[in-house]
Scaffold this motif. Structure first.
Motif, mmCIF file in Angstrom:
data_model
loop_
_atom_site.group_PDB
_atom_site.id
_atom_site.type_symbol
_atom_site.label_atom_id
_atom_site.label_comp_id
_atom_site.label_asym_id
_atom_site.label_seq_id
_atom_site.Cartn_x
_atom_site.Cartn_y
_atom_site.Cartn_z
ATOM 1 N N VAL A 1 -30.634 35.516 -30.254
ATOM 2 C CA VAL A 1 -29.332 34.856 -30.303
ATOM 3 C C VAL A 1 -29.510 33.350 -30.463
ATOM 4 O O VAL A 1 -28.837 32.706 -31.280
ATOM 5 C CB VAL A 1 -28.532 35.171 -29.018
ATOM 6 C CG1 VAL A 1 -27.390 34.176 -28.823
ATOM 7 C CG2 VAL A 1 -27.973 36.586 -29.081
ATOM 8 N N PHE A 2 -30.429 32.784 -29.692
ATOM 9 C CA PHE A 2 -30.679 31.345 -29.763
ATOM 10 C C PHE A 2 -31.195 30.954 -31.150
ATOM 11 O O PHE A 2 -30.734 29.986 -31.750
ATOM 12 C CB PHE A 2 -31.689 30.931 -28.692
ATOM 13 C CG PHE A 2 -32.030 29.469 -28.726
ATOM 14 C CD1 PHE A 2 -31.230 28.543 -28.073
ATOM 15 C CD2 PHE A 2 -33.147 29.015 -29.417
ATOM 16 C CE1 PHE A 2 -31.539 27.181 -28.113
ATOM 17 C CE2 PHE A 2 -33.467 27.669 -29.464
ATOM 18 C CZ PHE A 2 -32.663 26.747 -28.806
ATOM 19 N N THR A 3 -32.151 31.726 -31.647
ATOM 20 C CA THR A 3 -32.743 31.419 -32.953
ATOM 21 C C THR A 3 -31.720 31.540 -34.081
ATOM 22 O O THR A 3 -31.655 30.695 -34.973
ATOM 23 C CB THR A 3 -33.931 32.351 -33.238
ATOM 24 O OG1 THR A 3 -34.892 32.217 -32.188
ATOM 25 C CG2 THR A 3 -34.594 32.008 -34.560
ATOM 26 N N SER A 4 -30.925 32.596 -34.037
ATOM 27 C CA SER A 4 -29.905 32.765 -35.086
ATOM 28 C C SER A 4 -28.865 31.666 -35.012
ATOM 29 O O SER A 4 -28.337 31.227 -36.045
ATOM 30 C CB SER A 4 -29.232 34.140 -34.953
ATOM 31 O OG SER A 4 -28.473 34.225 -33.753
ATOM 32 N N GLY A 5 -28.572 31.182 -33.798
ATOM 33 C CA GLY A 5 -27.634 30.074 -33.657
ATOM 34 C C GLY A 5 -28.187 28.799 -34.267
ATOM 35 O O GLY A 5 -27.497 28.100 -35.007
ATOM 36 N N TRP A 6 -29.458 28.509 -33.955
ATOM 37 C CA TRP A 6 -30.100 27.323 -34.541
ATOM 38 C C TRP A 6 -30.091 27.401 -36.066
ATOM 39 O O TRP A 6 -29.745 26.433 -36.746
ATOM 40 C CB TRP A 6 -31.545 27.224 -34.035
ATOM 41 C CG TRP A 6 -32.355 26.224 -34.787
ATOM 42 C CD1 TRP A 6 -32.381 24.872 -34.586
ATOM 43 C CD2 TRP A 6 -33.229 26.477 -35.898
ATOM 44 N NE1 TRP A 6 -33.222 24.282 -35.496
ATOM 45 C CE2 TRP A 6 -33.758 25.233 -36.306
ATOM 46 C CE3 TRP A 6 -33.632 27.642 -36.561
ATOM 47 C CZ2 TRP A 6 -34.660 25.124 -37.369
ATOM 48 C CZ3 TRP A 6 -34.522 27.537 -37.616
ATOM 49 C CH2 TRP A 6 -35.026 26.284 -38.017
ATOM 50 N N ALA A 7 -30.460 28.550 -36.604
ATOM 51 C CA ALA A 7 -30.514 28.719 -38.059
ATOM 52 C C ALA A 7 -29.122 28.647 -38.685
ATOM 53 O O ALA A 7 -28.949 28.101 -39.786
ATOM 54 C CB ALA A 7 -31.180 30.046 -38.408
ATOM 55 N N SER A 8 -28.114 29.174 -38.007
ATOM 56 C CA SER A 8 -26.744 29.159 -38.535
ATOM 57 C C SER A 8 -26.213 27.736 -38.660
ATOM 58 O O SER A 8 -25.417 27.445 -39.556
ATOM 59 C CB SER A 8 -25.815 29.979 -37.637
ATOM 60 O OG SER A 8 -26.175 31.338 -37.651
ATOM 61 N N GLY A 9 -26.644 26.851 -37.773
ATOM 62 C CA GLY A 9 -26.211 25.466 -37.847
ATOM 63 C C GLY A 9 -26.754 24.749 -39.069
ATOM 64 O O GLY A 9 -26.214 23.731 -39.490
ATOM 65 N N ILE A 10 -27.815 25.296 -39.653
ATOM 66 C CA ILE A 10 -28.417 24.709 -40.847
ATOM 67 C C ILE A 10 -27.910 25.391 -42.107
ATOM 68 O O ILE A 10 -27.511 24.743 -43.077
ATOM 69 C CB ILE A 10 -29.956 24.807 -40.780
ATOM 70 C CG1 ILE A 10 -30.456 24.038 -39.551
ATOM 71 C CG2 ILE A 10 -30.596 24.277 -42.060
ATOM 72 C CD1 ILE A 10 -31.929 24.205 -39.294
ATOM 73 N N ASN A 11 -27.912 26.718 -42.101
ATOM 74 C CA ASN A 11 -27.440 27.477 -43.263
ATOM 75 C C ASN A 11 -26.970 28.852 -42.788
ATOM 76 O O ASN A 11 -27.749 29.804 -42.762
ATOM 77 C CB ASN A 11 -28.545 27.616 -44.303
ATOM 78 C CG ASN A 11 -28.026 28.102 -45.636
ATOM 79 O OD1 ASN A 11 -27.070 28.874 -45.712
ATOM 80 N ND2 ASN A 11 -28.657 27.677 -46.721
ATOM 81 N N ALA A 12 -25.713 28.941 -42.413
ATOM 82 C CA ALA A 12 -25.169 30.180 -41.864
ATOM 83 C C ALA A 12 -25.187 31.315 -42.874
ATOM 84 O O ALA A 12 -25.414 32.478 -42.516
ATOM 85 C CB ALA A 12 -23.743 29.950 -41.366
ATOM 86 N N TYR A 13 -24.953 30.975 -44.152
ATOM 87 C CA TYR A 13 -24.912 32.024 -45.175
ATOM 88 C C TYR A 13 -26.292 32.653 -45.372
ATOM 89 O O TYR A 13 -26.398 33.860 -45.602
ATOM 90 C CB TYR A 13 -24.398 31.449 -46.491
ATOM 91 C CG TYR A 13 -23.077 30.741 -46.345
ATOM 92 C CD1 TYR A 13 -21.987 31.380 -45.762
ATOM 93 C CD2 TYR A 13 -22.917 29.423 -46.761
ATOM 94 C CE1 TYR A 13 -20.774 30.739 -45.608
ATOM 95 C CE2 TYR A 13 -21.706 28.776 -46.616
ATOM 96 C CZ TYR A 13 -20.639 29.424 -46.038
ATOM 97 O OH TYR A 13 -19.438 28.781 -45.875
ATOM 98 N N ALA A 14 -27.339 31.842 -45.253
ATOM 99 C CA ALA A 14 -28.689 32.377 -45.373
ATOM 100 C C ALA A 14 -29.001 33.326 -44.220
ATOM 101 O O ALA A 14 -29.651 34.362 -44.413
ATOM 102 C CB ALA A 14 -29.712 31.239 -45.401
ATOM 103 N N GLY B 1 -24.147 36.065 -50.259
ATOM 104 C CA GLY B 1 -25.018 35.680 -51.358
ATOM 105 C C GLY B 1 -24.393 34.622 -52.247
ATOM 106 O O GLY B 1 -25.043 33.640 -52.631
ATOM 107 N N VAL B 2 -23.120 34.799 -52.572
ATOM 108 C CA VAL B 2 -22.417 33.835 -53.426
ATOM 109 C C VAL B 2 -22.305 32.477 -52.726
ATOM 110 O O VAL B 2 -22.570 31.419 -53.320
ATOM 111 C CB VAL B 2 -21.012 34.360 -53.795
ATOM 112 C CG1 VAL B 2 -20.203 33.269 -54.496
ATOM 113 C CG2 VAL B 2 -21.125 35.587 -54.686
ATOM 114 N N LEU B 3 -21.922 32.502 -51.450
ATOM 115 C CA LEU B 3 -21.783 31.258 -50.700
ATOM 116 C C LEU B 3 -23.134 30.588 -50.474
ATOM 117 O O LEU B 3 -23.230 29.356 -50.459
ATOM 118 C CB LEU B 3 -21.093 31.532 -49.361
ATOM 119 C CG LEU B 3 -19.621 31.930 -49.464
ATOM 120 C CD1 LEU B 3 -19.069 32.324 -48.104
ATOM 121 C CD2 LEU B 3 -18.800 30.792 -50.052
#
Length: 205
Positions: free
Chosen positions: A7-20, A51-53
């Motif tokens: 959860v923590f890792t996905s949150g950190w990554a979402s703040g950079i590129n949520a679509y990825a 993917g489009v976003l």
């Protein structure tokens, strides 16, 4: 095992590129690489939209000043995506209340988003465009690598994400003067455009 590290890792990554994050997790779940991915993220329509976003962000993220406009528009979207992804992961795991997971994912996403947005403002004070491209590529590769690693070793990935977040916050503090310079320039440009719209004169009243 607790889902908190993921959860923590996905949150950190979402703040950079949520679509990825959505695209990677969805593909990993749909292809059977991981059974921890919620079914909602594996839906074909979700994957297509993500993917489009992602492609839109990949382009906007590499253009000076456009990247900062994109970041501003995603100040709400990225933390919200981080919270939703975290809640879905918690619901799939059952080891953490969804509300608590959403709070962790959303707050972490907000912090990493502010780091990204602040760093991009500092980079945009440089006249050349190559630093924007380099930053964008590094961020995309970092998100892809850490999220992939998190599915196989969530604790180690969470430690990496935490270290990167702390380093990012320190970097933003170090670049505070350049960020202020960017904001001042943007305010000046807005004022120049406003004056141009009034014929170069202050409006009466």
């Amino acid at each position: 095992m607790s889902v908190v590290p993921l959860v923590f890792t996905s949150g950190w990554a979402s703040g950079i590129n949520a679509y990825a994050v959505v695209l990677l997790l969805g593909l990993f779940g749909a292809t059977g690489v991981s059974d921890e991915v919620p079914a909602a993220l594996q839906r074909t329509d979700v994957l297509i939209v993500a993917g489009v976003l992602f492609l839109c962000e990949a382009v906007a993220d590499k253009i000076p000043y456009v990247d900062s406009v994109w970041d501003t528009a995603h100040t709400v979207i990225r933390p919200l995506a981080g919270a939703v992804i975290a809640a879905l992961l918690a619901g799939e795991s059952g080891s953490l209340p969804e509300l608590a997971a959403g709070a962790i994912g959303g707050s972490t996403a907000l912090m990493s988003h502010l780091v990204k947005a602040g760093t991009r403002m500092a980079v945009n004070t440089s006249p050349e465009p190559f630093s924007n491209v380099g930053m964008s590529v590094a961020e995309d590769l970092g998100v892809a690598g850490v999220v992939t690693f998190a599915l196989f070793n969530p604790v180690a990935a969470a430690v990496i994400a935490a270290v990167l977040l702390v380093l990012g916050l320190v970097t933003v503090l170090f670049l505070a003067s350049r960020i202020h310079r960017f904001l001042r320039r943007r305010a000046q440009r807005r004022e120049e455009k406003r004056l141009a719209g009034t014929g170069g004169h202050w409006p009466d009243g």
